[in-house]
Enzyme design. Structure first.
Site, PDB file in Angstrom:
ATOM      1  N   ASP A 117     -24.980 -11.576 -11.559  1.00  0.00           N
ATOM      2  CA  ASP A 117     -26.334 -11.930 -11.946  1.00  0.00           C
ATOM      3  C   ASP A 117     -26.713 -13.383 -11.195  1.00  0.00           C
ATOM      4  OD1 ASP A 117     -28.659 -12.105 -13.775  1.00  0.00           O
ATOM      5  OD2 ASP A 117     -27.693 -13.460 -15.310  1.00  0.00           O
ATOM      6  N   ASP A 135     -21.909 -19.431 -15.410  1.00  0.00           N
ATOM      7  CA  ASP A 135     -22.311 -18.069 -15.972  1.00  0.00           C
ATOM      8  C   ASP A 135     -21.808 -16.870 -15.564  1.00  0.00           C
ATOM      9  OD1 ASP A 135     -23.761 -16.528 -18.053  1.00  0.00           O
ATOM     10  OD2 ASP A 135     -25.624 -16.444 -17.006  1.00  0.00           O
TER      11      ASP A 135
END
Length: 289
Positions: A223, A240
């Site tokens: 991502d 993340d």
């Protein structure tokens, strides 16, 4: 400090130097914003890699104090948390907390986790059915996945925040700051920066190195975008990481890697430095095999 002349109980207080005891009581905490440190409450493998950086506060007398919200998200929120022994300087960390089943919607596709295996068939069935227990398992799964990724990548020298500890669905990690800001403010996302041409070229090379380092370990971020890369002055730090993808075991792993390359190449191109996403992908993929 020693009293002079010597003072004995029951005798008149001598003139001259007086002794004052100054202390801070730590028995009473503000339960709405404070707690005793949880560093030693978790198992060894739930604490960060050793040797820990010098800024990590491991004193058993330390107190954790909530300082407010840094960032909110659909799956997790990030808070600022200070850990310090009362009366001494402490350290501010990022506390990432995955949301409770009542307050989150996990939107990450199951395609991220293809190739991963769970020991519990009950947990697997609950995840597939989306039950309350399944959502609780999902929160723990994403937190655990991010923790393992942070540990592994930190030890490999990849630029990620140092992971301090994991406790349930809460991960405490290094707060990445901008060394060029007057007050050492939290580092901005890459998407919010306007680097000059020289720094932009440096950032491109760092992204190449980052993608290559992940590929050599058989994974892709999954991502990656300018929104989960922090610009800490001249240095980039990736964040993340719960959805890291196995690009060998996952049938769509290379698709995620290609998307990561396209996201970053597009941003650099829009900033005035052309980067060919397909060339970047080919260069990185070659390092995975």
């Amino acid at each position: 400090m020693t009293l002079s002349p010597p003072f004995h109980p029951g005798s008149p207080e001598p003139a001259g130097t007086r002794f004052t005891l100054d202390f801070t009581a730590t028995d009473d905490l503000d339960e709405s914003t404070q707690r005793w440190t949880t560093y030693w409450d978790v198992e060894r493998l739930c604490r960060g890699p050793e040797p820990a950086p010098g800024w990590v506060v491991a004193d058993r007398a330390a107190v954790d104090t909530e300082l407010g919200v840094l960032k909110t998200g659909k799956e997790a929120d990030v808070f600022l948390l200070e850990r310090a022994v009362p009366g001494t300087p402490g350290v501010v960390m990022a506390a990432k907390r995955y949301r409770s089943p009542e307050h989150r919607t996990f939107h990450r596709s199951a395609t991220y986790t293809e190739g991963r295996r769970m020991r519990s068939t009950r947990s697997t069935r609950a995840l597939e059915k989306g039950t309350r227990f399944g959502r609780e398992v999902a929160a723990g799964q994403w937190a655990s996945s991010e923790w393992e990724a942070l540990r592994e990548l930190w030890l490999a020298g990849v630029p990620v925040p140092y992971p301090v500890q994991i406790d349930g669905t809460e991960i405490l990690m290094e707060l990445v700051v901008d060394p060029e800001s007057p007050d050492l403010a939290p580092a901005p996302r890459l998407a919010a920066t306007r680097p000059d041409p020289e720094r932009l070229r440096s950032y491109v090379e760092q992204v190449r190195d980052l993608l290559g380092a992940l590929a050599r370990r058989g994974i892709a971020h999954g991502d990656l975008s300018p929104y989960n890369v922090l610009a800490a002055g001249e240095r980039l730090v990736v964040i993340d990481l719960p959805q890291v993808v196995d690009i060998v075991a996952n049938p769509t792993g290379t698709d995620f890697l290609l998307r990561d390359c396209r996201n970053m190449a597009t941003w650099f191109t829009r900033r005035g430095l052309a980067v060919d996403a397909e060339d970047l992908f080919a260069e990185v993929l070659a390092q995975a095999y």
